[in-house]
Motif scaffolding. Structure first.
Motif, mmCIF file in Angstrom:
data_model
loop_
_atom_site.group_PDB
_atom_site.id
_atom_site.type_symbol
_atom_site.label_atom_id
_atom_site.label_comp_id
_atom_site.label_asym_id
_atom_site.label_seq_id
_atom_site.Cartn_x
_atom_site.Cartn_y
_atom_site.Cartn_z
ATOM 1 N N ASP A 1 -0.223 -26.804 -25.996
ATOM 2 C CA ASP A 1 -1.583 -26.799 -25.789
ATOM 3 C C ASP A 1 -2.115 -25.120 -25.293
ATOM 4 O O ASP A 1 -1.365 -24.666 -24.891
ATOM 5 C CB ASP A 1 -2.421 -27.664 -24.730
ATOM 6 C CG ASP A 1 -2.082 -29.098 -24.981
ATOM 7 O OD1 ASP A 1 -1.925 -29.461 -26.381
ATOM 8 O OD2 ASP A 1 -2.277 -29.906 -24.178
ATOM 9 N N LEU A 2 -3.035 -24.716 -26.121
ATOM 10 C CA LEU A 2 -3.493 -23.447 -25.618
ATOM 11 C C LEU A 2 -3.531 -23.187 -24.241
ATOM 12 O O LEU A 2 -4.022 -24.014 -23.362
ATOM 13 C CB LEU A 2 -5.164 -23.104 -26.235
ATOM 14 C CG LEU A 2 -5.145 -23.344 -27.782
ATOM 15 C CD1 LEU A 2 -6.582 -23.061 -28.274
ATOM 16 C CD2 LEU A 2 -4.182 -22.200 -28.292
ATOM 17 N N ASN A 3 -3.064 -22.191 -23.753
ATOM 18 C CA ASN A 3 -2.977 -21.670 -22.476
ATOM 19 C C ASN A 3 -2.022 -22.699 -21.582
ATOM 20 O O ASN A 3 -2.030 -22.745 -20.066
ATOM 21 C CB ASN A 3 -4.118 -21.706 -21.783
ATOM 22 C CG ASN A 3 -5.299 -20.931 -22.331
ATOM 23 O OD1 ASN A 3 -4.917 -19.790 -22.865
ATOM 24 N ND2 ASN A 3 -6.679 -20.950 -21.901
ATOM 25 N N SER A 4 -1.249 -23.560 -22.152
ATOM 26 C CA SER A 4 -0.201 -24.190 -21.458
ATOM 27 C C SER A 4 1.260 -23.888 -21.081
ATOM 28 O O SER A 4 2.168 -24.444 -20.085
ATOM 29 C CB SER A 4 -0.159 -25.517 -21.991
ATOM 30 O OG SER A 4 0.643 -25.733 -23.016
ATOM 31 N N ILE B 1 -6.177 -15.647 -34.559
ATOM 32 C CA ILE B 1 -4.891 -15.772 -33.920
ATOM 33 C C ILE B 1 -4.837 -14.696 -32.683
ATOM 34 O O ILE B 1 -5.240 -13.378 -33.207
ATOM 35 C CB ILE B 1 -3.731 -15.200 -35.101
ATOM 36 C CG1 ILE B 1 -3.923 -16.093 -36.335
ATOM 37 C CG2 ILE B 1 -2.576 -15.337 -34.576
ATOM 38 C CD1 ILE B 1 -2.914 -15.714 -37.676
ATOM 39 N N ARG B 2 -4.653 -15.161 -31.736
ATOM 40 C CA ARG B 2 -4.683 -14.265 -30.619
ATOM 41 C C ARG B 2 -3.157 -13.899 -29.886
ATOM 42 O O ARG B 2 -2.444 -14.898 -29.959
ATOM 43 C CB ARG B 2 -5.211 -15.081 -29.181
ATOM 44 C CG ARG B 2 -6.947 -15.330 -29.458
ATOM 45 C CD ARG B 2 -7.560 -15.940 -28.454
ATOM 46 N NE ARG B 2 -8.881 -16.179 -28.668
ATOM 47 C CZ ARG B 2 -9.570 -17.218 -27.882
ATOM 48 N NH1 ARG B 2 -8.979 -17.982 -26.931
ATOM 49 N NH2 ARG B 2 -10.828 -17.375 -28.439
ATOM 50 N N ARG B 3 -3.222 -12.723 -29.709
ATOM 51 C CA ARG B 3 -1.636 -12.384 -28.857
ATOM 52 C C ARG B 3 -1.932 -11.964 -27.349
ATOM 53 O O ARG B 3 -3.061 -11.348 -27.112
ATOM 54 C CB ARG B 3 -1.212 -10.848 -29.735
ATOM 55 C CG ARG B 3 -0.182 -10.256 -29.017
ATOM 56 C CD ARG B 3 0.986 -10.946 -28.708
ATOM 57 N NE ARG B 3 1.538 -11.955 -29.862
ATOM 58 C CZ ARG B 3 2.121 -11.395 -30.788
ATOM 59 N NH1 ARG B 3 2.322 -10.292 -30.950
ATOM 60 N NH2 ARG B 3 2.692 -12.249 -31.731
HETATM 61 C C1 NAG Z 1 -7.442 -20.084 -22.608
HETATM 62 O O1 NAG Z 1 -7.677 -19.132 -21.941
HETATM 63 C C2 NAG Z 1 -8.781 -17.965 -22.364
HETATM 64 C C3 NAG Z 1 -8.671 -16.846 -21.154
HETATM 65 O O2 NAG Z 1 -8.479 -17.528 -19.952
HETATM 66 C C4 NAG Z 1 -9.843 -18.845 -22.400
HETATM 67 O O3 NAG Z 1 -10.900 -18.105 -22.799
HETATM 68 C C5 NAG Z 1 -9.893 -19.913 -23.495
HETATM 69 O O4 NAG Z 1 -11.102 -20.609 -23.493
HETATM 70 C C6 NAG Z 1 -8.644 -20.869 -23.101
HETATM 71 N N1 NAG Z 1 -8.558 -21.802 -23.963
HETATM 72 C C7 NAG Z 1 -8.497 -23.276 -23.730
HETATM 73 C C8 NAG Z 1 -8.335 -24.078 -24.766
HETATM 74 O O5 NAG Z 1 -8.251 -23.538 -22.471
#
Ligand code: NAG
Ligand code: NAG
Ligand code: NAG
Ligand code: NAG
Ligand code: NAG
Length: 490
Positions: A423-426, A304-306
């Motif tokens: 989604d992660l980072n979205s 779990i990242r913050r």
């Molecule tokens: C989200 O961003 C982080 C840091 O920029 C990166 O390490 C990670 O791989 C990315 N995750 C996805 C699923 O894109």
């Protein structure tokens, strides 16, 4: 927060609306939230904020209160009679505001403490609670917590409640009236809620209101905080969904302690607070990522990242700075086990399945809970002060708070806004600095505390209540208002 859970309903007829009071039509305040994908951007959805049933007026047909101080045993000698006699009342928009201090504006929810705080849920237009499935996803919100001092808890979390609030023959009210709360503390009290219908018949018949029953379910605390301290805490249970517990079972299925990540407790006293790296005098964005071992929605929760975003700058969580613990800045099973061993934390997190079990719950889906509460007289020291007897031992201090409030301040308030899941980072953007390490986290880093440029960059904040950074956007972007607390260069 321990609380009474009750719902009124009627078995007398099957007429629609039976069990629901007719004095005031329910008007849950509207709010929007967004779902986002990496490829398609974000889409906005309509939802509303519904007040927990526990806070409502529950009365007989002749308007006698069923619960003046706990249930009235004449009206409610047992669950079935109580259901026949009692109606749960709606709250209109004016009541949400004046009685409960709850208002919404676009994508923002403001909770004012008033006479006792509140607990609310996100309700889908279908009439069920919105069911969030955040495994391999991230959940993001903006918060203005500047007016929440020591001793209060402005919380945002997931509980694995039934999405219909436990509708049953005894509970005709359901999610539209905020019924069916449960959490990992298995809250007890005078007990009568929607899930009573799931009990074996014998128990239904014998349900009394002696405080021996509780409602247990998995709980993922994304955010328990005030302006001085913050904590991220998974609380798994070894059960797949909400159950009614009885007696010793109420302390033997869920992890009430959790595996907490609190930057102050983890050795970073100057990371989060007024004027600190995360400056709680101003609004900021909180991102929580639920990463799986194989990068799929069906994988095992591994981390779990913050991440925070403030003034258009992405700020990584502070890394652990305690001798004997690895300098990680996210929560994993290894971190939790290390912390249990090194700081003598309760082992119940691992006993009830640890991070993998929490992930299994998140994959099934959960209800979003938002609350503002205090703990008069006893303080909120497990969150913001001294926990344990030796202040000099590592991990004893959770925050900088030393005295418990003896009276509540009705003007205490918090604003949550701009809820996004996807989604992660979205769900966020910003300048990404290098991660904060334990050695640099005790002081501001050059990236996270750099003075704002005279113009704001694409995606950066450019306005909003309490915001003091640049208000001019770099060409070709313009400053656009999202809500009173946040404008952005788009
Ligand atoms: C989200 O961003 C982080 C840091 O920029 C990166 O390490 C990670 O791989 C990315 N995750 C996805 C699923 O894109
Ligand atoms: C009000 O309703 C309750 C429960 O139905 C009943 O016990 C009580 O006698 C009623 N009181 C009056 C004044 O009618
Ligand atoms: C309980 O309900 C009965 C019946 O309505 C009423 O006479 C009595 O005053 C109530 N008790 C309390 C403590 O409100
Ligand atoms: C609400 O949730 C219940 C339980 O999951 C489900 O059976 C029902 O179809 C849902 N109702 C709507 C309108 O989505
Ligand atoms: C703790 O609180 C005191 C009194 O409000 C303040 O002077 C001090 O700077 C605070 N320390 C930290 C690390 O926030």
């Amino acid at each position: 927060m321990l609380s009474v859970i009750f719902v009124a309903a009627s078995l007398i007829t099957s007429a629609l609306g039976q069990g629901i009071g007719t004095e005031t039509a329910e008007q849950a305040p509207p709010i929007t939230y967004s779902t986002c994908t990496t490829s398609g951007g974000c889409a906005t959805h309509d939802a509303s904020i519904v007040l927990d049933g526990n806070y409502r007026w529950i009365h007989t047909a002749n308007l006698t209160s069923c619960n003046p101080a706990g249930f009235n045993r004449t009206i409610c000698p047992d669950a079935t009679t109580c259901a026949e006699n009692c109606l749960i009342e709606g709250v209109d928009l004016a009541g949400y505001q004046t009685t409960y201090g709850i208002t919404t504006d676009g994508d923002a929810l403001n909770l004012v403490f008033g006479s006792g705080g509140s607990r609310v849920y996100l309700l889908d237009p279908s009439g069920n609670y919105t069911n969030f499935k955040v495994l391999n996803q991230e959940f993001t919100f903006d918060i203005d917590i500047s007016n929440v001092p020591c001793g209060y808890n402005a919380a945002l979390y997931f509980s694995e409640m039934e999405v219909d609030g436990g509708l049953s023959s005894l509970n005709k009210a359901g999610a539209k009236y905020g019924t069916g709360y449960c959490d990992s503390q298995c809250p007890k009290g005078d007990f009568f809620d929607g899930i009573v219908g799931l009990l074996p018949p014998l128990m239904v018949a014998s349900v009394n209101f002696d405080g021996s029953l509780g409602a247990c379910c998995n709980e993922m605390d994304l955010w328990e905080a005030n302006s001085v301290a913050t904590q991220l805490t998974p609380h798994p249970c070894e059960i797949p969904s909400e159950i009614t517990c009885s007696g010793s079972q109420c302390t033997s299925v869920c992890d009430p302690s959790g595996c907490d990540f609190n930057p102050f407790r983890m050795g970073n006293p100057s990371f989060y607070g007024p004027g600190l790296t995360i400056d709680t005098n101003k609004p900021f964005t909180v991102v929580t990522q639920f990463v799986t071992n194989d990068g799929t929605d069906t994988g095992t929760l591994s981390e779990i990242r913050r991440i925070y975003v403030q003034n258009g700058v992405v700020i990584q969580n502070a890394a652990v700075n305690i001798p004997g613990l690895p300098a990680v800045n996210s929560l994993s099973q290894a971190f939790c086990t290390d912390k249990i061993n090194t700081l003598s934390d309760a082992a119940s997190f691992n006993t009830f399945g640890g991070l993998a079990q929490m992930g299994a719950s998140l994959a099934r889906g959960a209800v979003l809970v938002i609350s503002l509460w205090d703990s008069l007289g006893s303080g909120m020291f497990w969150l913001d002060g001294l926990e344990g007897s030796n202040p000099s031992s590592p991990g004893a201090l959770r925050g900088n708070c030393t005295t418990a409030n003896s009276i509540s301040d009705p003007s205490t308030s918090v604003t949550f806004s701009n809820i996004k899941v996807g989604d992660l980072n979205s769900t966020f953007a910003g300048l990404v600095p290098p991660p904060i390490s334990s050695s640099s986290s005790s002081g501001p880093t050059s990236t996270s505390s750099a003075p704002p440029a005279p113009t704001q960059t694409h995606w950066g904040q450019c306005g909003g209540m309490f915001y003091s950074g640049p208000i001019v956007c770099a060409s070709p972007f313009t400053c656009q208002e999202s809500n009173p607390y946040y404008s952005q260069c788009l």
